[in-house]
Enzyme design. Structure first.
Site, PDB file in Angstrom:
ATOM      1  CG  ASP A  81      -2.107  -0.854   1.134  1.00  0.00           C
ATOM      2  OD1 ASP A  81      -2.087  -1.786   0.297  1.00  0.00           O
ATOM      3  OD2 ASP A  81      -3.062  -0.637   1.899  1.00  0.00           O
ATOM      4  CG  HIS A 141       1.971   0.342   4.508  1.00  0.00           C
ATOM      5  ND1 HIS A 141       1.691  -0.600   5.484  1.00  0.00           N
ATOM      6  CD2 HIS A 141       0.838   1.067   4.330  1.00  0.00           C
ATOM      7  CE1 HIS A 141       0.431  -0.456   5.878  1.00  0.00           C
ATOM      8  NE2 HIS A 141      -0.117   0.551   5.198  1.00  0.00           N
TER       9      HIS A 141
END
Length: 263
Positions: A84, A231
């Protein structure tokens, strides 16, 4: 449901600091780690800019299920690696190098402004066989409290930005920042062919707890289901890269295969 960050998220804090600047730059019950939240009352907000007019690729979009996906196309021993907040010029290439080394395909949930700022990275992600996911324009983790018009703008404008940056490849999923889904936002995304995407394993790598802690979290929570959240932007991701370096071969050694989330 886990919320990553506070309020409008780190992108919102950065972008909101500049007044007057134009924005640029989670099927069996095993997979129910996240429940669909109820629609929250929408406070009055300023009217956002209207999304761009549909393009040829827009018209080709085919609706998909509005339910939040958790399962893997790779089956009961499949895992979904999801990344992400990027793309990021420092961390995305390092993540891509690891994925290539261990022959793993992943799903990249991109923030619209980041995609627009780094189209070369979006194209590289696509060229290497990974899938794209819409992660909104400004990563507002409280967007479920905002108006439907705002939610629609955040989803559709990010879809457009990512599609343009990729050279015409559309995102296949939609992940609400911090899991801030609403029935309405899921309907908007699904109508555009983007399956709402949840997660089962929250590594909390964005908190930088250390690579050992990230690895331990994955090993402990993997029984919850196959979709793992990492992430590649929003700060120093050295720990994420190191954790992936250890986890990708370990997962294969445990008999898991790597796949994409169901659509």
């Amino acid at each position: 449901m886990t919320r990553h960050g506070n309020g409008r998220g780190w992108y919102g804090k950065v972008l909101g600091a500049a007044v007057g600047v134009v924005v640029l730059a989670t099927g069996a019950s095993l997979w129910t780690a996240q429940a669909d939240p109820a629609e929250a009352p929408a406070p009055k907000t300023s009217t956002p800019a209207a999304p761009a007019a549909p393009t040829t690729s827009d018209k080709a979009a085919k609706p998909v299920s509005v339910t939040i996906a958790h399962a893997s196309e790779a089956g009961p021993r499949g895992v979904n690696i999801t990344i992400d907040d990027g793309p990021d010029p420092v961390w995305t290439p390092r993540v891509l190098d690891l994925l290539r080394t261990y022959r793993v395909k992943a799903t990249f949930c991109m923030v619209g402004t980041q995609a627009k700022a780094h189209p070369d990275l979006v194209k590289k992600v696509v060229a290497e066989g990974h899938r794209l996911c819409d992660h909104t324009v400004s990563h507002n983790t409280a967007m479920d409290k905002d108006s439907q018009a705002y939610q629609k703008q955040q989803i559709l404008d990010a879809e457009r930005m990512i599609t343009e940056a990729s050279g015409g490849v559309r995102p296949m999923y939609y992940r609400a920042p911090g899991g801030a889904f609403t029935p309405y936002s899921r309907e908007v995304a699904a109508s555009r062919g983007m399956r709402p995407l949840g997660w089962n394993v929250d590594t909390k790598d964005f908190e930088r707890p250390g690579a050992d802690a990230i690895v331990a979290t994955v090993k402990k929570q993997l029984r919850n289901g196959p979709t793992i959240l990492f992430h590649d932007a929003g700060g120093d991701r050295t720990q994420t890269v190191e954790a992936l370096r250890r986890l990708l071969p370990w997962l294969r050694e445990q008999g898991y295969s790597f796949g994409f989330p169901v659509r």
